[in-house]
Design an enzyme around this catalytic site. Sequence first.
Site, PDB file in Angstrom:
ATOM      1  N   GLU A 323       0.778  -0.930   0.221  1.00  0.00           N
ATOM      2  CA  GLU A 323      -0.168   0.071   0.017  1.00  0.00           C
ATOM      3  C   GLU A 323       0.775   1.323  -0.131  1.00  0.00           C
ATOM      4  OE1 GLU A 323      -4.175   1.820   1.934  1.00  0.00           O
ATOM      5  OE2 GLU A 323      -2.768   0.596   3.334  1.00  0.00           O
ATOM      6  N   HIS A 352       8.245 -27.744   2.284  1.00  0.00           N
ATOM      7  CA  HIS A 352       8.025 -28.413   1.580  1.00  0.00           C
ATOM      8  C   HIS A 352       6.071 -28.055   0.604  1.00  0.00           C
ATOM      9  CE1 HIS A 352       9.287 -30.831   4.920  1.00  0.00           C
ATOM     10  NE2 HIS A 352       9.348 -29.906   5.582  1.00  0.00           N
ATOM     11  N   LYS A 454     -12.405   2.376  -3.435  1.00  0.00           N
ATOM     12  CA  LYS A 454     -13.425   2.282  -2.643  1.00  0.00           C
ATOM     13  C   LYS A 454     -14.636   3.292  -3.446  1.00  0.00           C
ATOM     14  CE  LYS A 454     -11.151   3.128   1.846  1.00  0.00           C
ATOM     15  NZ  LYS A 454      -9.974   3.714   3.017  1.00  0.00           N
TER      16      LYS A 454
END
EC number: 5.3.1.9
Length: 527
Positions: A323, A352, A454
């Site tokens: 950000e 793994h 937004k």
Amino acid sequence: MNGDLNSWDKFCNYLWFDKKLNIWLDISKINFTSKEIKNLEDKFKDVFSSIKELENGAISNIDENRQVGHYWLRNPSISPSSKIGEEIRADINSISEFGKQILNGDIKNKNNQQYTDVLWIGIGGSGLGPLLITESLQKCSKGLNFSYIDNVDPFLISEKLEELSEKLSTTLFVVVSKSGGTPEPRIAMEIIKSHCENNSLEWNSNAIAITMKGSKLFKKATSENWLKIFNLQDWVGGRTSITSSVGLLPLALINENISEFIRGASLMDETTRIRDFKNNPAALLSSAWYLTGDGIGKRDMVVLPYRDRLQVFSKYLQQLVMESLGKKFNRNGQVVNQGISVFGNKGSTDQHAYVQQLRDGIDNFFCIFIELLDSPSTNIFDEKENPKEYLSGFLQGTRSALSSENRQSITITLEKLNCFSLGALIALFERAVSFYAELVNINAYDQPGVEAGKKAAANIIEYQQKVSHLLDEGGEYSINDITSLFDNSVSEPIFFILREMCFGNDNYLVKGDWSNPNSLVIQKINS
């Protein structure tokens, strides 16, 4: 000196250690030459000056016309005014005292019961910071139990309410929103508040707000007489709010040492103000990022903490780094598309999993290993089968296997994980992010992409309401019918809205085939 990843001289020359912090930083397994480092040292003269201006109170978030002051939170004496410093100290004292009163039972619920749990409602840094605190530092059976709602996923909300169903009356509801207008925490808050009221449970006297003075949330909490309101300053951004009330309240409620957390962050801040490049860990760390990515973020950052308690740290850094550094424009208005992608989990689990690709696949990353030297005080481990030694061996083995294929890495080593060292570790990355942003001439403290998201989401929510109202009025509508009434450019969003609203819902009659959006005709049949 060359860029050899396995050069002992290079390792010795660039290994950083501070005996007050008990933290090591090793950037020797990043490809760089002494000439490249010298060029960066010259650039850092301006970087250090810019950071000094920021700490002195320069307007750094131009879009919002505000200062950036999270550094003041851990050293109020450097804040630009005595008033700000006094407010910071008062906030710290208030949180510390409140935490003691809750844990001692001096503050109880209306039924005179001691609080047992916290349901934390916050998104972004307002959720990740507290989660990092509790996951990293909370000890078994110490302090209150924490649950988090950091999304508006209906299953998440219903599951948390079900988990806490027998304990809601002894649960503190903490709502974090600086402006009080962020939709996700507001929606979750309203749902939980309504649930409490519908089940004759207390909300107001169990609710706590962390917000700006005068915000929508502040006014709501004040008018409804919530249990407590803690201040979240205008000059604190979400991704750097962990040393504000957002991070300190969780520390207080799990009975951990706020002062030590602040002291660790403050000491790292102080250490990274040193203008000596090779003795400044944030300068070294940000330079390693810069050099391995050619200053344009060509490599992803893979964060591998070799301790389960730090598993959330990679998510925390994902927000902090991406950000802050993911920017389209530089400060001169030129398109640069900067950024560093961050992912990770924990070692040795990842050995793994995707470490296979890191060693043998595409070379588009660098690793940050984080190791700890301590182990629990217990006699349950056999000296010949000590898991700490195995974990260390796995880390060193992975690091060596990567460097044998010329895959680059950074290693950070902490003596132990506690409030002090976590505060220092967080501050190190905060400072490195600031330094890197200065190196590439971008603003680390605005977030136009987030704001654009937004705004777009708000538009969709508005269309949801319009479509719902239209169908409530009766009649059959195709997608083309609806878009002709609203906007012909929103056919795809209207399809998504109708699918979410109507698919599998007996209140709607759907004609046509969902695989052919143009064939759909929808009518509401039950109100």
